[in-house]
Design an enzyme around this catalytic site. Sequence first.
Site, PDB file in Angstrom:
ATOM      1  CB  SER A  43      -0.991  -0.084   1.144  1.00 52.43           C
ATOM      2  OG  SER A  43      -2.122   0.917   1.064  1.00 52.43           O
ATOM      3  CG  ASP A 172      -4.431  -2.292   1.040  1.00 56.27           C
ATOM      4  OD1 ASP A 172      -3.617  -3.175   1.762  1.00 56.27           O
ATOM      5  OD2 ASP A 172      -4.330  -1.070   0.964  1.00 56.27           O
TER       6      ASP A 172
END
Length: 294
Positions: A43, A172
């Site tokens: 991320s 993610d």
Amino acid sequence: MFHREPTIGIALGGGGVRGLAHLPLLSVFDELNIRPHAIAGTSMGAIIGSLYAAGVTAESIRKELMKHLITSEDDLRSIFEKRKDLLKWIEAFRIEPGTGIRVDGLLTFLYEKIGKGRFEELTIPLTVVAADYWNGDEVLFSHGDLLPAVKASMAVPGVFVPVQHEGRVLVDGGVVNQVPWNILRKKCDIIVAIDVTGRRFPHKGKPFPNPAEAMTASFEILQDSLNQERMKHSPPTIYIRPELENIAILEFDKFETVLKAGEESREYLRARLVEEIRAFNPIEKALEKILPIG
């Protein structure tokens, strides 16, 4: 004949704006003239990691950010100028009805700054972590185009749009591996893991979260639980967790607080790095005890 320098890997965790705490800590490596052997990021850790792996120093990344983010030291003129930049950033975040926010424009802007669009062009080998939405597999990127890998790694469920790439739907990387130190284990002698998950406490004026806050914070609670379980069984050599309290992933107005938290962990990281590097050659040290010197 027994001496060699240890290989050092850095795992950079995700956490939205909290990921800016990576910058003061990465600057320790620059100051000690240590070039990491490998970087892994999830991320925001993937974004910062890719810029750093491209050869941009931590201080340069920070200075570039300061050109766009409003600080407590800015006067009215600079605030006005930065607000114009901010509007461009906001335009780069495009809302996709029913799915979330697209960040294509913002990431394209970032990678135009470094002038490198492929993993193979990076100065330091990088691995970016994402997750397969349908089967829950961890998906690792270390070759090919950077942009789709980083977009996938930061596609927080419910916030950013999932990424379709090579027949997969990706979200993610924090879903499966928030601070990916384990993937560096076979590559590096010393592994530094920087966890920017943060902590939540009830505070005056806001004792109860709204639905959006509850959703993202619950996601982070799950990530943290997975992390702490892995810490019990296979910890990194050096684990850093800056004190980041009550900072949501998109609260960029708190970036100065985030940077300060990273600064407060610098001396611990510096001391531990020096200690681990000095202690690395056990055979050499053993020989020093039994063989005459000089």
